[in-house]
Design a protein around this motif. Structure first.
Motif, PDB file in Angstrom:
ATOM      1  N   GLY A   1       0.816  -1.198   0.000  1.00 18.82           N
ATOM      2  CA  GLY A   1       0.000   0.000   0.000  1.00 18.82           C
ATOM      3  C   GLY A   1       0.849   1.248   0.000  1.00 18.82           C
ATOM      4  O   GLY A   1       2.080   1.189  -0.105  1.00 18.82           O
TER       5      GLY A   1
ATOM      6  N   ALA B   1      -8.494  -4.028  -3.024  1.00 17.34           N
ATOM      7  CA  ALA B   1      -7.824  -2.795  -2.602  1.00 17.34           C
ATOM      8  C   ALA B   1      -8.854  -1.843  -2.023  1.00 17.34           C
ATOM      9  O   ALA B   1      -9.924  -1.632  -2.610  1.00 17.34           O
ATOM     10  CB  ALA B   1      -7.092  -2.143  -3.766  1.00 17.34           C
TER      11      ALA B   1
ATOM     12  N   ASN C   1      -9.199   2.088  -0.722  1.00 15.95           N
ATOM     13  CA  ASN C   1      -8.466   3.354  -0.757  1.00 15.95           C
ATOM     14  C   ASN C   1      -9.263   4.502  -0.143  1.00 15.95           C
ATOM     15  O   ASN C   1     -10.489   4.457  -0.040  1.00 15.95           O
ATOM     16  CB  ASN C   1      -8.005   3.694  -2.184  1.00 15.95           C
TER      17      ASN C   1
ATOM     18  N   MET D   1      -3.646  -2.687  -0.373  1.00 14.09           N
ATOM     19  CA  MET D   1      -3.909  -3.715  -1.377  1.00 14.09           C
ATOM     20  C   MET D   1      -3.528  -5.088  -0.839  1.00 14.09           C
ATOM     21  O   MET D   1      -2.530  -5.230  -0.128  1.00 14.09           O
ATOM     22  CB  MET D   1      -3.117  -3.416  -2.653  1.00 14.09           C
TER      23      MET D   1
ATOM     24  N   SER E   1      -3.491  -9.479  -1.908  1.00 11.21           N
ATOM     25  CA  SER E   1      -3.625 -10.503  -2.942  1.00 11.21           C
ATOM     26  C   SER E   1      -3.325 -11.865  -2.330  1.00 11.21           C
ATOM     27  O   SER E   1      -2.344 -12.020  -1.601  1.00 11.21           O
ATOM     28  CB  SER E   1      -2.655 -10.217  -4.096  1.00 11.21           C
TER      29      SER E   1
ATOM     30  N   THR F   1      -3.936   3.834   0.156  1.00 10.82           N
ATOM     31  CA  THR F   1      -4.488   2.592  -0.387  1.00 10.82           C
ATOM     32  C   THR F   1      -3.836   1.401   0.283  1.00 10.82           C
ATOM     33  O   THR F   1      -2.613   1.373   0.474  1.00 10.82           O
ATOM     34  CB  THR F   1      -4.274   2.510  -1.907  1.00 10.82           C
TER      35      THR F   1
END
Length: 383
Positions: free
Chosen positions: A27, A71, A73, A57, A59, A55
């Protein structure tokens, strides 16, 4: 809100498996200052600290062919965007490997691929400055280009000296209240909603060149309040992109030409067509390793049938400079450390084609010649 709840739920469920699976977090957070002279484009005051972005993020790859990504933000961008948390993307991906690349599909909230920077325009470390070239990546239509709720089918093929990437995307764009305010100037008359978004994006990377083409269509409906009238705005455009790297120099050019179709209360009767065009030229030069100096010229014509806005002024009394914009930009990007980036840029602008509100301009707060100074410090993280 449902996507934020979904993101929290999914990441919470999957975090218990993080130690046993391929899990990634990263991020960034950034804070900036913007000063505007001769316009209310970003702020009603001379300077503003309302340039905050963050942000997070995540995965997770539970199996070789499958991935879940999301994500969340936060953005505060002066008059253009109310401060808010938003789900930037949240999708499940299936990947099929080929001998010379891969094909795949993403279902959920996915990023749009329009031009070179649409999918990364909100990441300070990957965009060409603080304020994007407005002829291609306009802030007032950001919602219509940023992401969709739908399906992205994509592929990548390795060539002898490069690779070819493609995306076929379809779904519904995220038409927020920010879009309505930026276009109309108020929520009093009603609100926009998304009808459909479809795009085809091709991207060829070959040696020192990157060449791209995007064909997209976005439909926006507008309902008055009370629901007496319905209107539609359809945007259909072609974006051509080229980027060349030679030693410390990087030259980027993008060109967009399209048609704006207006129906209902936005037209004088029937369907009204307005052809528009935009392009920019951007030169980045890295004189020393951590320092990147750049210059850009950005040009936008709101209606090709009225290039200088003369007909606009005769018909409506709105000053002619609302029909076009010319933006000269100079800036510097300084990589203070691996995770720190400081960017400063100055814009000298003629015209106001990309100054909101678009439909009901405010000539008393907008000069023909105006300027922007922006400064932003960003920090990125990865786990």
């Amino acid at each position: 809100m449902r996507y934020i709840r979904g993101f929290v739920l999914v990441t919470g469920m999957l975090s218990s498996l993080a130690l046993a699976q391929d899990w990634q977090w990263n991020g960034f957070i950034s804070q900036g200052l913007v000063g505007v002279d001769g316009s209310h484009f970003f702020t009603d005051d001379d300077t503003s600290l309302e340039l905050t972005e963050a942000t997070l993020m995540s995965s997770w790859r539970p199996a070789e062919h499958w991935r879940l990504a999301g994500a969340l933000n936060y953005r505060q961008r002066g008059n253009l965007i109310d401060e808010a948390w938003q789900t930037d993307y949240l999708f499940v991906e299936y990947l099929h490997f080929l001998a010379s690349g891969h094909m795949g599909a993403r279902l959920g909230r996915v990023k749009n691929e329009v031009g070179l920077y649409s999918s990364t325009r909100d990441v300070p470390f990957s965009r060409p400055g603080i304020i994007m070239p407005q002829s291609i990546y306009s802030d007032y239509y950001r919602d219509a280009q940023l992401h969709i709720d739908g399906l992205d089918i994509f592929g990548q093929y390795h060539l002898e000296d490069g690779q070819l990437n493609w995306h076929l995307t379809g779904g519904s764009a995220d038409a927020t209240k920010d879009l309505t305010r930026n276009v109309n100037g108020t929520l009093a008359y009603g609100q926009y909603h998304s009808d459909a978004f479809v795009s085809l994006d091709l991207d060829l990377q070959y040696q020192d060149w990157t060449l791209g083409a995007t064909l997209f269509h976005v439909g926006l409906g507008f309902e008055t309040e009370p629901k007496t009238f319905e209107s539609h705005v359809d945007l259909r455009a072609l974006v051509l992109s080229a980027q060349y790297r030679a030693g410390p120099l990087e030259l980027t050019a993008e060109f967009m030409q399209g048609n704006r179709y207006l129906k209902g209360i936005f037209s004088s009767g029937g369907e009204q067509r307005e052809p528009y065009r935009g392009y920019y030229l951007d030169l980045h030069s890295r004189f020393a390793s951590p320092v990147n100096v750049f210059a850009r010229f950005d040009h936008m014509i709101n209606n090709l049938d009225d290039r200088n806005g003369v007909r606009l002024e005769r018909a409506t009394g709105i000053p002619a400079h609302y029909g076009y914009s010319k933006d000269w930009v100079a800036g510097v990007q300084w990589q203070l450390a691996d995770n720190w980036l400081l960017v400063a840029e100055h814009h000298w602008i003629e015209g106001a084609a990309w100054v909101p509100p678009v439909i009901f301009p405010q000539p008393l707060t907008q000069d023909k010649y105006w300027s922007i100074f922006a400064l932003q410090l960003s920090y990125r993280m990865q786990w």
